[in-house]
Scaffold this active site. Structure first.
Site, PDB file in Angstrom:
ATOM      1  CG  ASN A 664      30.754  43.128  42.626  1.00  0.00           C
ATOM      2  OD1 ASN A 664      30.050  41.814  42.328  1.00  0.00           O
ATOM      3  ND2 ASN A 664      31.359  43.568  41.703  1.00  0.00           N
ATOM      4  CE  LYS A 666      31.912  36.898  38.269  1.00  0.00           C
ATOM      5  NZ  LYS A 666      31.532  37.032  37.045  1.00  0.00           N
ATOM      6  CB  THR A 667      34.515  42.135  44.305  1.00  0.00           C
ATOM      7  OG1 THR A 667      33.176  42.604  44.663  1.00  0.00           O
ATOM      8  CG2 THR A 667      34.740  42.118  42.690  1.00  0.00           C
ATOM      9  CD  GLN A 671      38.640  41.206  49.771  1.00  0.00           C
ATOM     10  OE1 GLN A 671      39.361  40.718  49.365  1.00  0.00           O
ATOM     11  NE2 GLN A 671      38.626  42.423  50.497  1.00  0.00           N
ATOM     12  CD  GLU A 737      41.371  43.828  58.248  1.00  0.00           C
ATOM     13  OE1 GLU A 737      42.516  43.622  59.122  1.00  0.00           O
ATOM     14  OE2 GLU A 737      40.812  45.010  58.030  1.00  0.00           O
TER      15      GLU A 737
END
Lengths: 770, 167
Positions: A664, A666-667, A671, A737
């Protein structure tokens, strides 16, 4: 962390080397990699409306009848014992229900530590919790007060009188080196690893750098405070927690309080940020114990100060990186060693030497980490443990070597790009770091960088550019399971105990389930955040998305089989097996002959079934042992440094990522940017100030620990190769991360390019540039 | 003595130690207002008092006597979201969502301040009305911390709403 563990893992890797790829999970690429529908789309997070509306209920926001409030008292000394304890004034204070100390705290065992050899374990501390008079670190919980209101509880806690007898404490980093421990392994890697004679090569090579890099302690500082709302009903326990490890927490509490697992339910549908900090600490345990004694529901919210006192953070490190190269810029030695604080009662080894083991080809290598035992709150995992601070040292050193040799630092990296894992020779599953660098450099305008430091200026501001590689290993956790309930109306309820601390877990898994099950996204309900649902592992190690994806894929395969069984002999699908069909457009379709098809609804209707339910566990994650798998990034940044004040402003940043398929955009962008912004803090402002004289954290507030604020964050650009990983579910690798890794080095390298000053001691504060 | 909260009259709590944030969260169950530090450092508890942004953790409930308090729950009108709420979703101006109500309340009051001609530390010309540049938004929003790193999306969302207000 034993020698035995090294032997076992080496043996498994060796055996897997003989096994044909197609026999393993990921041996044939996930068919969804090539067949994208909802996955890959820009979808706004589906829990957005309730979050912006203030309706999302976090752990401290669950209302309960007859609830009371807890307040904690922390030790102001570091080592010693309570000689005299007087709780009478607190007990007599208005509204007080219970004062709990070691005297009336139930006798409880130690919680098993989080570990790679005990994957269900969740403990962040192996110290006893309120069991005796002994003080083992500064800030330890010594008493809990329950009262009708928070104000009453806080006041009563201030009335507890304790006379402490202090003992000598180990609080000096330098002094602790004399008794440093050298563990046999660091997570699943052998610790002390040597290839060739690195010190000899270092001495012999025409170019070398050999320096010490220091990083301070850090705290996660999720904006949501750690909190629990706890209620007992007879022998069943309900805990509303802010947790990254829901199932494991339920199991641990059950064991601790002598209950069956099904008697404990941990719910955590929303978590206000985690970053590794929202695990199992002392506060959940004392709240559960107090609620049992009082016979009333309890709410316990740590103060911000309390979070610093009893929830550990990232440990400080002192790292040596030495690099050598021949005249052609080929690395001849890569040495990465160091010391970090890790008392035996904490779980996180801060694996800062792992990056160098997988990133560059070199003629020789030497790696070893030493642990220092101080009397501190147990350190723990914080976003990209090891790699965040390890890449600062390694990627600063690469920049230093490039400067020494007069080579462009990107060029030096590309010359040492390995074909296979440089230590083991294991093939990479997919690696496009070179592409990430080329495309990133182009977009960032790297060609405009002046190689000579201190030559770009705008008034008082010196301007510089830097770059650095980021790296984080792929992980998929064993033991993830999920259930799917498909209804005749064409809805699917997908359930598992997954966590969402803001990553967009439910949004992305709904996208995934839509494609996997051949349904529109609107037809999928994703249930999560509840230990009563099928067990999934903790959200950690950037592993959750693929771990759950594998579980849902396995459940979908089982669902296909069940539907085929129900379809029976009169169906056009008769005779087909689960692996021979796909779920597309609310139908089962033969892969070989797409004309053989029947809708879910027809199958269920003919079988007179309203719904069908299955559950399954994901395959064993053997791909991570058979292949070398890493998320990678090329970080670029531009800084402006005031010649007058030494102030550093990050004016531009670009992250160019190689993390497999992006599910995705966008998300995922959020992140990546979120990690990079935490990297700005790591580089420039963040530091848990530890008083080595007293053993006490000095800046236990958000006013004194400086996380980046709006004014510190420029517009950040992110891009990705998007090359799917053929060995992982959905072709994805972790993205949670990787964003922070390499950023501190990119900024430090840019500061050097701007000023000619090399700072090897984070954070790069103004005083270090004056 | 009473406080008007999202249009409803609410009695002042008996205990004078109760903060406005705790009154909202623990007594009225308006938990959209968050607490991240309880000492005025993070901005998560931002609410509006008579249209101005206030840190509700540093405000005693009694101090709001006779005033009108608007929380995130009161920002939307008749079920339709405030433009900032929609813009935050559109620009992914949050991840965990915990600092979000405070960011949105702060932004709402901040936009009103700009419209009223209030300058900021980075406003170059104090005689002229401030033009809401990204730098102005960052300066004016720096009292609201976000740990997930949604800063870019937050600034974009606010700028979009500011642009629509002008249009």
């Amino acid at each position: 962390m034993s020698r035995m563990q090294n032997v076992v893992i080496d043996s498994v890797k060796t055996v897997l080397g003989w096994v044909p790829e197609r026999w393993l999970p990921g041996g044939t690429p996930d068919p969804l990699i090539m067949r994208r529908g909802a996955v890959g789309r820009q979808v706004s997070r589906l829990d957005g409306p309730i979050k912006v509306g203030g309706q999302a209920r976090f752990a401290a926001e669950v209302a309960m009848e007859n609830m009371c409030y807890a307040s904690l008292l922390h030790s102001p000394i570091t080592r010693g014992r309570m000689r005299h304890l007087d709780t009478s004034a607190a007990e007599a204070a208005p509204g007080v229900i219970l004062v709990m100390t070691h005297r009336n705290m139930p006798r409880l065992d130690i919680i098993p530590l989080v570990s790679v050899t005990n994957l269900g374990a969740v403990g962040a501390s192996a110290l006893p919790i309120m069991q005796d008079t002994e003080i083992r670190y500064n800030g330890q919980v010594v008493a809990l007060v329950l009262a009708e209101t928070q104000e009453q509880a806080d006041h009563a806690a201030s009335l507890i009188q304790i006379d402490y007898e202090t003992a000598g404490a180990r609080t000096h980093f330098e002094a602790a080196k004399a008794t440093a421990r050298t563990p046999a392994s660091v997570l699943i890697e052998k610790n002390h690893t040597v290839v060739g004679n690195a010190e000899y090569e270092l001495a012999q090579s025409p170019f070398q750098v050999d320096n010490i890099y220091r990083t301070p302690g850090h705290n996660h500082n999720a904006i949501e405070l750690h909190a629990v709302t706890v209620a007992w009903d007879g022998d069943t326990l309900e805990v509303h927690d802010a947790s990254q490890m829901i199932s494991g927490s339920a199991a641990a509490l059950a064991k601790l309080f002598g209950l069956k697992k099904e008697q404990v339910r941990v719910l955590s549908p929303f978590v206000g940020g985690g970053f590794g900090g929202k695990g199992m600490w002392d506060h959940q345990v004392v709240a559960v114990a107090a609620a049992r004694i009082a016979g009333r529901p309890v709410r316990l919210v740590l103060s911000r100060d309390g979070v610093y006192r009893i929830v550990g953070g990232r440990t400080p490190t002192e790292q040596r990186v030495a690099l050598a190269a021949d005249a052609g810029g080929n690395l001849t030695a890569l040495i990465h060693t160091g010391h970090s604080v890790m008392p035996p009662y904490s779980a996180c080894p801060e694996q800062y030497t792992l990056t160098g083991r997988a990133l560059y080809r070199s003629k020789s290598y030497a790696f070893v980490q030493h642990h220092l035992d101080l009397d501190i709150v147990p350190n723990t995992y914080m976003r990209a443990p090891g790699e965040s601070v390890g890449t600062f040292a390694l990627e600063s050193a690469i920049d230093e070597l490039a400067h020494e040799m007069g080579i462009d630092p990107i060029e030096l990296r590309l010359r040492n790009e390995p074909e296979t894992h440089p230590l083991s020779g294991t093939p990479f599953s997919q690696r496009a770091l070179v592409q990430a660098y080329r495309e990133g450099a182009e977009r960032f305008g790297w060609a405009r960088r002046q190689a000579t430091p201190g030559t770009q200026r705008d008034g008082e501001w010196l301007i510089g550019m830097g770059c650095a590689t980021g790296s984080f290993p792929y992980a998929r956790m064993p033991g993830a399971s999920a259930s799917i309930r498909l209804t005749r109306e064409g809805r699917a309820i997908v359930s598992c105990s997954a966590q969402d601390m803001g990553m967009g877990t439910s949004t992305v898994q709904i996208q995934h389930a839509a494609d996997r099950l051949g349904l529109p996204m609107e037809a999928i309900v994703f249930e999560m955040g509840d230990s009563a649902l099928p067990t999934t592992p903790m959200a950690g190690g950037s592993s959750q998305t693929v771990s759950i994806a594998a579980a849902i894929a396995a459940a979908a395969e089982k669902l296909s089989g069940e539907l085929l069984r129900l379809a029976g002999n009169s169906s056009p699908l008769a005779g087909l097996r689960a692996g021979e069909v796909r779920m597309i457009d609310q139908k089962l379709v033969s892969i070989e002959d797409p004309s053989r098809t029947e809708s879910f609804q027809q199958i269920l209707a003919r079988a007179s079934r309203d719904e069908i339910s299955v559950s399954a566990a994901g395959s064993a994650p053997l791909e991570m042992l058979k292949f070398a798998m890493h998320s990678l990034s090329a970080n670029f940044c531009e800084v402006r440094v005031s010649e007058v004040t030494g102030e550093v402003r990050v004016s531009r940043m670009l992250g160019s990522f190689d993390c497999g398929a992006i599910l995705n955009p966008k998300t995922a962008t959020s992140q990546f940017k979120g990690g990079m912004i935490m990297g700005i803090g790591l580089a420039l402002t963040e530091e848990t100030l530890f008083d080595e004289r007293s053993g006490r954290i000095m800046n236990a507030t958000l006013a004194d620990y400086h996380i980046p604020s709006h004014l510190d964050v420029p517009d950040i650009d992110v891009m990705w190769t998007g090359v799917p990983d053929p060995r992982s579910p959905l072709g994805a690798r972790g993205i949670g991360e990787i964003g922070i890794t390499g950023v501190a080095a990119a900024i430090a390298n840019a500061v050097f390019n701007a000023t000619g000053r090399r700072v090897r001691d984070l954070p790069i504060t103004l005083d270090k540039l004056l | 003595m009473a406080i008007r909260i999202n249009g409803n009259e609410v009695a002042i709590p008996d205990d004078p130690r109760v903060s406005l944030a705790d009154l909202l969260r623990e007594q009225l169950h308006l938990t959209g207002t968050k607490i991240g530090c309880n000492q005025g450092a993070c901005g998560a508890c931002t609410v509006l008092i008579d249209g101005e942004r206030v840190l509700s953790c540093l405000t005693l409930a009694v101090q709001a006597d006779g005033r009108a308090v608007t929380t995130i729950e009161g920002l939307s009108s008749e079920g339709s979201p405030h433009p900032l709420q929609s813009a935050f979703i559109e620009h992914d101006g949050f991840q965990c969502g915990y600092c979000t109500p405070g960011q949105i309340c702060a932004a709402a009051a901040m936009l009103r301040g700009v419209a009223d001609g209030m300058p900021s530390y980075v406003t170059a010309d104090l005689g002229e009305r401030a033009i809401l540049s990204p730098e102005e938004v960052r300066e004016r929003m720096s009292g609201n911390l976000c740990r997930c790193g949604a800063h870019n999306g937050i600034v974009e969302a606010i700028l979009q709403v500011a642009k629509e207000d002008v249009a």
